[in-house]
Design a protein around this motif. Sequence first.
Motif, PDB file in Angstrom:
ATOM      1  N   LEU A 143      68.171  40.749   1.022  1.00  0.00           N
ATOM      2  CA  LEU A 143      67.556  41.826   1.810  1.00  0.00           C
ATOM      3  C   LEU A 143      67.938  43.198   1.270  1.00  0.00           C
ATOM      4  O   LEU A 143      67.086  44.086   1.125  1.00  0.00           O
ATOM      5  N   GLU A 144      69.211  43.381   0.949  1.00  0.00           N
ATOM      6  CA  GLU A 144      69.694  44.687   0.519  1.00  0.00           C
ATOM      7  C   GLU A 144      69.193  45.053  -0.875  1.00  0.00           C
ATOM      8  O   GLU A 144      68.886  46.217  -1.139  1.00  0.00           O
ATOM      9  N   LYS A 145      69.118  44.073  -1.766  1.00  0.00           N
ATOM     10  CA  LYS A 145      68.729  44.361  -3.146  1.00  0.00           C
ATOM     11  C   LYS A 145      67.334  44.961  -3.228  1.00  0.00           C
ATOM     12  O   LYS A 145      67.039  45.776  -4.103  1.00  0.00           O
ATOM     13  N   ARG A 146      66.468  44.582  -2.302  1.00  0.00           N
ATOM     14  CA  ARG A 146      65.101  45.103  -2.308  1.00  0.00           C
ATOM     15  C   ARG A 146      65.028  46.565  -1.901  1.00  0.00           C
ATOM     16  O   ARG A 146      64.025  47.227  -2.159  1.00  0.00           O
ATOM     17  N   HIS A 147      66.078  47.068  -1.271  1.00  0.00           N
ATOM     18  CA  HIS A 147      66.027  48.423  -0.726  1.00  0.00           C
ATOM     19  C   HIS A 147      67.142  49.315  -1.263  1.00  0.00           C
ATOM     20  O   HIS A 147      67.452  50.345  -0.658  1.00  0.00           O
ATOM     21  N   ILE A 148      67.738  48.919  -2.388  1.00  0.00           N
ATOM     22  CA  ILE A 148      68.705  49.771  -3.081  1.00  0.00           C
ATOM     23  C   ILE A 148      68.058  50.236  -4.373  1.00  0.00           C
ATOM     24  O   ILE A 148      67.580  49.412  -5.152  1.00  0.00           O
ATOM     25  N   PRO A 149      67.978  51.561  -4.638  1.00  0.00           N
ATOM     26  CA  PRO A 149      67.365  52.048  -5.886  1.00  0.00           C
ATOM     27  C   PRO A 149      68.036  51.452  -7.107  1.00  0.00           C
ATOM     28  O   PRO A 149      69.220  51.102  -7.079  1.00  0.00           O
ATOM     29  N   GLU A 150      67.253  51.313  -8.189  1.00  0.00           N
ATOM     30  CA  GLU A 150      67.770  50.722  -9.424  1.00  0.00           C
ATOM     31  C   GLU A 150      68.978  51.482  -9.957  1.00  0.00           C
ATOM     32  O   GLU A 150      69.909  50.886 -10.481  1.00  0.00           O
ATOM     33  N   GLU A 151      68.954  52.812  -9.828  1.00  0.00           N
ATOM     34  CA  GLU A 151      70.087  53.599 -10.321  1.00  0.00           C
ATOM     35  C   GLU A 151      71.250  53.580  -9.352  1.00  0.00           C
ATOM     36  O   GLU A 151      72.329  54.110  -9.651  1.00  0.00           O
ATOM     37  N   GLY A 152      71.067  52.960  -8.155  1.00  0.00           N
ATOM     38  CA  GLY A 152      72.160  52.808  -7.202  1.00  0.00           C
ATOM     39  C   GLY A 152      72.466  54.041  -6.387  1.00  0.00           C
ATOM     40  O   GLY A 152      73.417  54.055  -5.605  1.00  0.00           O
ATOM     41  N   ARG A 153      71.686  55.100  -6.527  1.00  0.00           N
ATOM     42  CA  ARG A 153      71.925  56.334  -5.791  1.00  0.00           C
ATOM     43  C   ARG A 153      71.138  56.329  -4.487  1.00  0.00           C
ATOM     44  O   ARG A 153      69.921  56.183  -4.480  1.00  0.00           O
ATOM     45  N   LEU A 154      71.850  56.528  -3.360  1.00  0.00           N
ATOM     46  CA  LEU A 154      71.202  56.548  -2.052  1.00  0.00           C
ATOM     47  C   LEU A 154      70.986  57.969  -1.545  1.00  0.00           C
ATOM     48  O   LEU A 154      70.237  58.180  -0.596  1.00  0.00           O
ATOM     49  N   ASN A 155      71.685  58.949  -2.152  1.00  0.00           N
ATOM     50  CA  ASN A 155      71.580  60.355  -1.738  1.00  0.00           C
ATOM     51  C   ASN A 155      71.863  60.516  -0.250  1.00  0.00           C
ATOM     52  O   ASN A 155      71.119  61.178   0.475  1.00  0.00           O
ATOM     53  N   ILE A 156      72.949  59.891   0.204  1.00  0.00           N
ATOM     54  CA  ILE A 156      73.341  59.987   1.605  1.00  0.00           C
ATOM     55  C   ILE A 156      73.970  61.353   1.863  1.00  0.00           C
ATOM     56  O   ILE A 156      74.820  61.821   1.100  1.00  0.00           O
ATOM     57  N   ARG A 157      73.555  61.982   2.961  1.00  0.00           N
ATOM     58  CA  ARG A 157      74.122  63.268   3.359  1.00  0.00           C
ATOM     59  C   ARG A 157      74.991  63.087   4.602  1.00  0.00           C
ATOM     60  O   ARG A 157      75.019  62.016   5.198  1.00  0.00           O
ATOM     61  N   HIS A 158      75.690  64.144   4.992  1.00  0.00           N
ATOM     62  CA  HIS A 158      76.638  64.041   6.099  1.00  0.00           C
ATOM     63  C   HIS A 158      75.967  63.568   7.387  1.00  0.00           C
ATOM     64  O   HIS A 158      76.532  62.752   8.125  1.00  0.00           O
TER      65      HIS A 158
END
Length: 435
Positions: A143-158
Amino acid sequence: MNDVLPDIPRLYTALAEWLACIVYISVLKKRPCGWKLITFAGGFLIVQFGYMVMTKDLPIAFWIPTMLVAIGMMFFLIYISSDITVLEAGYLSIRAFVAAELVASFEWQVYNFYFAGAKSDVVYELFLLSFIFGLSFLLIRLLEKRHIPEEGRLNIRHRELWSTVVIGLAVFGISNLSFVTSRTPFSGEYAQDILNIRTLVDLGGFSILFAYHIQLNGFRLRHELEAVQNILQNQYIQYQQSKESIDIINYKYHDLKNQIIALRAEEDADKRNEYLTMMENEIKFYEAQFKTGNHVLDTVLASKNIYCIKNSITLTCVADGTMLNGIDIIDICTIFGNALDNAIEYEQQIKEEDKRLIHVSVFAQKGFLMIRFENYFEGELKLEGDLPVTTKENSYYHGYGLKSIRYAVQKYGGVVNVDQKDNWFELKILIPKLV
């Protein structure tokens, strides 16, 4: 409580937390790789086992601090093992903790259903543990692999991190409330009720966090698409403006040239000749110097070259522009405009003006169209995914120029590659030759 309810064995909890971390690490870009990662992760599992054993008999007052330390250990494992930011590691640690709580609770509920009140065989118990843990975490990984960008960056903010923390705390608190007191509307009195409440709340919490993650991913993709579309539009607008400006400049160039010819026909003087020669040299800067065979490419190159001249950057080009005749105007503007903008932006940082060099090539190679951009480069090229690591302060907006180039190239079945050769940065584009 009317039924005696043994809690989940602490070694099971430690194993679930470790496996949850491994699931998320497996879909991210790793820092240590191979045996280094395996050794580090294996050693960390032993540490987690030891921590759970040492805190087994602590009073209930230490329950919350103990869980917070466990989450901190999960954060440390994910952050050290993955090439992500602190905010991203915190975000994934909360999600991993909730996933671990869900799987451990579900396994223990199944175990109690079959073996409650009876002495179970260790082999059956370990088989059940391995089967449920293995299947559950495999499903979570898929489930998670389908929704994680290939470069692994999620750009999570505070804001997104704290929203996840609040959800995680609420899930943990409600799911374990019955173990603290049965005198609340959300507590159970009997063993099976307590297990049901914990598993269902954990399942709901995991589902909420997963849905929130998909929503964040959608926002990120929409933001990226809007940014790329704006870049495409801006490059085309720049092309139109440059075309109009260069047309006006060329008209002015011919007017001035005729005026110089007329002046030279009159009586000459040394100073006049010197002045006229200076005028002639100056207006050469405004002549469209590139004749590639494609008027769009000529316009883009001419406009960028004017900027290069003003900033002491040498731009050279060897291009057969006729090979671009099958490519849309907007895509030509996108590819050449963004590539040259990136090269110019870097060259402006070079202190020695004679090293500010950019070269553009367009040629055929084994049945393919090759477009190559080269610029003088100091230092070592570092990649983040397949993009160069940004030197800009706001990395959230990093890479959209190259991404827009890639999108334009992919329309024609082409590929984009970046590389470094000695002191040269190379951006190479390979497109099947257009008929």
